[in-house]
Design a protein around this motif. Structure first.
Motif, PDB file in Angstrom:
ATOM      1  N   TYR A   1       0.837  -1.210   0.000  1.00  0.00           N
ATOM      2  CA  TYR A   1       0.000   0.000   0.000  1.00  0.00           C
ATOM      3  C   TYR A   1       0.870   1.258   0.000  1.00  0.00           C
ATOM      4  O   TYR A   1       0.621   2.197  -0.753  1.00  0.00           O
ATOM      5  N   PHE A   2       1.892   1.262   0.852  1.00  0.00           N
ATOM      6  CA  PHE A   2       2.771   2.425   0.955  1.00  0.00           C
ATOM      7  C   PHE A   2       3.524   2.663  -0.359  1.00  0.00           C
ATOM      8  O   PHE A   2       3.596   3.796  -0.851  1.00  0.00           O
ATOM      9  N   TYR A   3       4.088   1.608  -0.939  1.00  0.00           N
ATOM     10  CA  TYR A   3       4.816   1.741  -2.202  1.00  0.00           C
ATOM     11  C   TYR A   3       3.899   2.229  -3.316  1.00  0.00           C
ATOM     12  O   TYR A   3       4.265   3.081  -4.134  1.00  0.00           O
ATOM     13  N   SER A   4       2.683   1.678  -3.355  1.00  0.00           N
ATOM     14  CA  SER A   4       1.731   2.073  -4.392  1.00  0.00           C
ATOM     15  C   SER A   4       1.349   3.549  -4.268  1.00  0.00           C
ATOM     16  O   SER A   4       1.294   4.280  -5.267  1.00  0.00           O
ATOM     17  N   GLU A   5       1.081   3.996  -3.035  1.00  0.00           N
ATOM     18  CA  GLU A   5       0.718   5.392  -2.810  1.00  0.00           C
ATOM     19  C   GLU A   5       1.868   6.334  -3.119  1.00  0.00           C
ATOM     20  O   GLU A   5       1.652   7.488  -3.501  1.00  0.00           O
ATOM     21  N   SER A   6       3.092   5.848  -2.956  1.00  0.00           N
ATOM     22  CA  SER A   6       4.271   6.686  -3.184  1.00  0.00           C
ATOM     23  C   SER A   6       4.761   6.629  -4.623  1.00  0.00           C
ATOM     24  O   SER A   6       5.777   7.225  -4.960  1.00  0.00           O
ATOM     25  N   GLY A   7       4.060   5.876  -5.469  1.00  0.00           N
ATOM     26  CA  GLY A   7       4.453   5.776  -6.871  1.00  0.00           C
ATOM     27  C   GLY A   7       5.611   4.834  -7.110  1.00  0.00           C
ATOM     28  O   GLY A   7       6.207   4.846  -8.190  1.00  0.00           O
ATOM     29  N   MET A   8       5.935   4.006  -6.116  1.00  0.00           N
ATOM     30  CA  MET A   8       7.049   3.064  -6.238  1.00  0.00           C
ATOM     31  C   MET A   8       6.511   1.730  -6.741  1.00  0.00           C
ATOM     32  O   MET A   8       6.441   0.740  -6.028  1.00  0.00           O
ATOM     33  N   THR A   9       6.128   1.732  -8.010  1.00  0.00           N
ATOM     34  CA  THR A   9       5.438   0.586  -8.598  1.00  0.00           C
ATOM     35  C   THR A   9       6.296  -0.666  -8.625  1.00  0.00           C
ATOM     36  O   THR A   9       5.804  -1.772  -8.379  1.00  0.00           O
ATOM     37  N   GLN A  10       7.574  -0.508  -8.914  1.00  0.00           N
ATOM     38  CA  GLN A  10       8.452  -1.679  -9.027  1.00  0.00           C
ATOM     39  C   GLN A  10       8.586  -2.406  -7.689  1.00  0.00           C
ATOM     40  O   GLN A  10       8.484  -3.632  -7.627  1.00  0.00           O
ATOM     41  N   GLN A  11       8.787  -1.646  -6.624  1.00  0.00           N
ATOM     42  CA  GLN A  11       8.907  -2.259  -5.301  1.00  0.00           C
ATOM     43  C   GLN A  11       7.604  -2.942  -4.890  1.00  0.00           C
ATOM     44  O   GLN A  11       7.608  -4.041  -4.315  1.00  0.00           O
ATOM     45  N   ALA A  12       6.479  -2.275  -5.187  1.00  0.00           N
ATOM     46  CA  ALA A  12       5.174  -2.860  -4.869  1.00  0.00           C
ATOM     47  C   ALA A  12       4.953  -4.152  -5.647  1.00  0.00           C
ATOM     48  O   ALA A  12       4.438  -5.139  -5.112  1.00  0.00           O
ATOM     49  N   MET A  13       5.368  -4.149  -6.917  1.00  0.00           N
ATOM     50  CA  MET A  13       5.172  -5.324  -7.762  1.00  0.00           C
ATOM     51  C   MET A  13       5.946  -6.524  -7.251  1.00  0.00           C
ATOM     52  O   MET A  13       5.458  -7.662  -7.310  1.00  0.00           O
ATOM     53  N   ILE A  14       7.148  -6.299  -6.733  1.00  0.00           N
ATOM     54  CA  ILE A  14       7.943  -7.406  -6.188  1.00  0.00           C
ATOM     55  C   ILE A  14       7.194  -8.086  -5.045  1.00  0.00           C
ATOM     56  O   ILE A  14       7.079  -9.318  -4.981  1.00  0.00           O
ATOM     57  N   LEU A  15       6.669  -7.266  -4.125  1.00  0.00           N
ATOM     58  CA  LEU A  15       5.941  -7.821  -2.989  1.00  0.00           C
ATOM     59  C   LEU A  15       4.635  -8.475  -3.431  1.00  0.00           C
ATOM     60  O   LEU A  15       4.217  -9.501  -2.871  1.00  0.00           O
ATOM     61  N   VAL A  16       3.974  -7.888  -4.421  1.00  0.00           N
ATOM     62  CA  VAL A  16       2.737  -8.474  -4.955  1.00  0.00           C
ATOM     63  C   VAL A  16       3.015  -9.858  -5.537  1.00  0.00           C
ATOM     64  O   VAL A  16       2.246 -10.808  -5.309  1.00  0.00           O
ATOM     65  N   LEU A  17       4.096  -9.976  -6.279  1.00  0.00           N
ATOM     66  CA  LEU A  17       4.446 -11.268  -6.870  1.00  0.00           C
ATOM     67  C   LEU A  17       4.770 -12.298  -5.796  1.00  0.00           C
ATOM     68  O   LEU A  17       4.382 -13.477  -5.903  1.00  0.00           O
ATOM     69  N   ILE A  18       5.468 -11.873  -4.751  1.00  0.00           N
ATOM     70  CA  ILE A  18       5.795 -12.783  -3.650  1.00  0.00           C
ATOM     71  C   ILE A  18       4.521 -13.268  -2.967  1.00  0.00           C
ATOM     72  O   ILE A  18       4.347 -14.466  -2.710  1.00  0.00           O
ATOM     73  N   MET A  19       3.617 -12.327  -2.672  1.00  0.00           N
ATOM     74  CA  MET A  19       2.365 -12.691  -2.002  1.00  0.00           C
ATOM     75  C   MET A  19       1.504 -13.585  -2.889  1.00  0.00           C
ATOM     76  O   MET A  19       0.893 -14.554  -2.421  1.00  0.00           O
ATOM     77  N   THR A  20       1.451 -13.281  -4.185  1.00  0.00           N
ATOM     78  CA  THR A  20       0.649 -14.069  -5.114  1.00  0.00           C
ATOM     79  C   THR A  20       1.191 -15.478  -5.243  1.00  0.00           C
ATOM     80  O   THR A  20       0.434 -16.461  -5.240  1.00  0.00           O
ATOM     81  N   ALA A  21       2.525 -15.595  -5.362  1.00  0.00           N
ATOM     82  CA  ALA A  21       3.154 -16.910  -5.482  1.00  0.00           C
ATOM     83  C   ALA A  21       2.893 -17.743  -4.229  1.00  0.00           C
ATOM     84  O   ALA A  21       2.568 -18.931  -4.314  1.00  0.00           O
ATOM     85  N   PHE A  22       3.007 -17.114  -3.066  1.00  0.00           N
ATOM     86  CA  PHE A  22       2.775 -17.847  -1.827  1.00  0.00           C
ATOM     87  C   PHE A  22       1.318 -18.295  -1.722  1.00  0.00           C
ATOM     88  O   PHE A  22       1.036 -19.437  -1.347  1.00  0.00           O
TER      89      PHE A  22
END
Length: 230
Positions: A183-204
């Motif tokens: 949420y914090f990365y997305s709100e701050s425009g840090m899409t790449q960092q958010a995407m890494i965590l999204v992929l980790i959560m999705t894979a898990f």
């Protein structure tokens, strides 16, 4: 701001602590609820599963009221153990415990109810007490449901967001779990960092669902499939 693995580590700490606490609570409670009938049982069961349907913001507000500095439980913990829950990692653990409890409870209770009572009665006729029957007969036979509840509770704790945000806050390095970091990365425009965590959560999450499906089918399904192929 660079990508940090701290939210991942914090999420794992919260999830592990939460599942250990939930397991200690769920197993005796589910065992009692599955095997006993008493006045007001439906009300008690509704309360136990209520966090499953309540909005996370409502759960978070209740926890904030109870464990806040002026809340009844918050005052008690601070006076006895000098523990402050709000804006602390303990707050994240408590939030995870509350929201994951109903998932494990329902899975464990259903598994215990499915155990053949004749096997339990046979142990009783041989002189085993209720405590021994539960721990040596009922629980081992219900192990599939217990394991499934354990995994579901862990996954739910790992992904908790709303209640955690309200009671623990979003403090980087202290209470910022993976969901909060996304949420914090997305709100701050840090899409790449958010995407890494999204992929980790999705894979898990995918691995959890896949593993539960495979576990649920069990060896009987695999043996039947082998017979059909023959």
């Amino acid at each position: 701001m660079e990508f940090s693995i701290t939210p991942i580590l914090l999420s794992l700490k919260v999830a592990v602590a939460s599942v250990l606490i939930v397991s200690c609570l769920v197993i005796p409670i589910a065992g009692h609820m599955a095997k006993r009938d008493f006045l007001g049982k439906d009300i008690v069961e509704s309360i136990l599963t209520l966090p499953l349907v309540l909005p996370p913001s409502v759960v978070g507000f209740m926890l904030l009221y109870l464990f806040g500095k002026n809340g009844p439980l918050g005052k008690l913990l601070e006076s006895l153990f000098n523990i402050q829950v709000v804006f602390n990692l303990w707050g994240a653990v408590i939030a995870a415990v509350v929201v994951s409890f109903p998932l494990m409870y329902q899975s464990v209770k259903a598994a215990i109810e499915s155990v053949d009572p004749n096997l339990e009665n046979a142990a009783r006729t041989l002189g085993a007490g209720e405590f021994r029957v539960f721990w040596t007969i009922t629980l081992p036979l219900a192990r599939n449901g217990v394991l499934a509840g354990f995994v579901l509770a862990f996954a739910r704790s790992l992904g908790e967001f709303g209640a955690t945000l309200m009671i623990a806050g979003n403090i980087p390095g202290r209470t910022q779990t993976m969901s909060l970091a996304i949420y914090f990365y997305s709100e701050s425009g840090m899409t790449q960092q958010a995407m890494i965590l999204v992929l980790i959560m999705t894979a898990f999450s995918f691995l959890v669902i896949y593993g539960l499906n495979r576990w649920g089918k069990g060896p009987n399904h695999r043996s039947k499939r082998g017979i059909m192929n023959d």
